[in-house]
Scaffold this active site. Sequence first.
Site, mmCIF file in Angstrom:
data_model
loop_
_atom_site.group_PDB
_atom_site.id
_atom_site.type_symbol
_atom_site.label_atom_id
_atom_site.label_comp_id
_atom_site.label_asym_id
_atom_site.label_seq_id
_atom_site.Cartn_x
_atom_site.Cartn_y
_atom_site.Cartn_z
ATOM 1 N N ASP A 121 0.798 -1.235 0.000
ATOM 2 C CA ASP A 121 0.000 0.000 0.000
ATOM 3 C C ASP A 121 0.827 1.279 0.000
ATOM 4 O OD1 ASP A 121 -2.620 -1.049 -0.106
ATOM 5 O OD2 ASP A 121 -2.510 -1.615 1.997
ATOM 6 N N ASP B 165 -5.708 -4.176 -6.274
ATOM 7 C CA ASP B 165 -5.453 -2.816 -5.777
ATOM 8 C C ASP B 165 -3.999 -2.397 -6.020
ATOM 9 O OD1 ASP B 165 -7.134 -4.638 -4.383
ATOM 10 O OD2 ASP B 165 -7.462 -3.236 -2.753
HETATM 11 N N1 GLY Z 1 -8.275 -3.006 -0.093
HETATM 12 C C1 GLY Z 1 -8.511 -1.774 -0.682
HETATM 13 C C2 GLY Z 1 -9.928 -1.529 -0.989
HETATM 14 O O1 GLY Z 1 -10.749 -1.671 -0.112
HETATM 15 O O2 GLY Z 1 -10.236 -1.161 -2.072
#
Ligand code: GLY
Length: 394
Positions: free
Chosen positions: A115, A177
């Site tokens: 992230d 993501d």
């Molecule tokens: N895990 C990132 C989202 O909730 O999009």
Amino acid sequence: MKKLLLGCIALMGMGCSGNFVNDALEYCTTQTERSLNELRQSGSIDYTRMPRNIANTSTEWHTRKATKEEWTAGFWPGVLWYAYEASGNENIRAEAEKFSASLEFLSRTPAYDHDLGFLVFCSYGNGYRLTGNSAYKKIILDTADTLATLFNPKVGTILSWPREVQPRNWPHNTIIDNMINLEMMFWAAKNGPNKTLYDMAVSHADVTMRHQFKPDFSCYHVAVYDTVTGNFIKGQTHQGYADESMWARGQAWAIYGYTICYRETNDPKYLDFVQKITDAYLNRLPADLIPYWDFDDPAIPDAPRDASAAAVVASALLELSECMNSPKGRFYFDQAEHMLRSLSSASYQSRDARPSFLDHSTGHWPAGSEIDASIIYADYYYIEALLKLKRLKG
Ligand code: GLY
């Protein structure tokens, strides 16, 4: 005359007066100032706590400490940078600097997970773009190098969740993501000494394209790979309704991510692919172009929406339309504008009810968390998209 007036009233009903973009950006600035006042209420602001969400039963931000585990911590500083860009308000800029500073530690901390792009590029990336502060540039470059430590050359992608390797028996896992975090790697390769970051980003995009999509061009949230052979083992969901369903925000991350890949590489294979995954998403949207949280939830039309996915896709489509000088590009632009008009209506804006920009996002439906809520990343991509639309409309 009467006809014109009626037309204007109809447009205002959609949240668009003469210039809905300027109105929406002014609204975002006002809400940002309101949030700052709320955070200041207890005397001084704690700059290490970032607004994360507001439940639909609440009126105040739920904040979370900016730790390496808190993946959304970069969005609030990013909102402040965008609100500064929209308004020129120096007080907002000063607050953006202070909140961003709480994320500096990430540039000198071993990678916890993938992230880092969300955390550091949404905050410092915008901060550097707007100020040219060389200290910000170093933070981004160092963080991109940290993110690169998660790249597995045998598989060819970044390991998204080291913490899930053992408990889930996911030897190498890559979540969709993760496509968003490639933007920081492309940027760092262009603006710093480590050119291998470009190759890693391209490899990640190619391997993900090969394995993480189904025949209908919807994506798996998670792809699991073998670390010894590098082979793809399986695809499954984590935050979607089912492995084979189309989770709205997962598809949104994919659309945004492959748009950036095309912008950064100019490789036509990404342009071809991003159109396929975008059309799979657009073809199944309801009339206001704001998706249900998962396109295959059997509760539709009573299922919750996900305004955050709509904001991510609107921003991506404006970007994509800029890369495409064609009727299809114009179509994507029009779709994005329609999405932003919907989001700017009374049906989706939080307005007086709470200081967020938008209501009706869904965070993690399977875990029962953040359902039909205001969520900070919806606000981030909404204001980003509005600024893009303002620039493109001239
Ligand atoms: N895990 C990132 C989202 O909730 O999009």
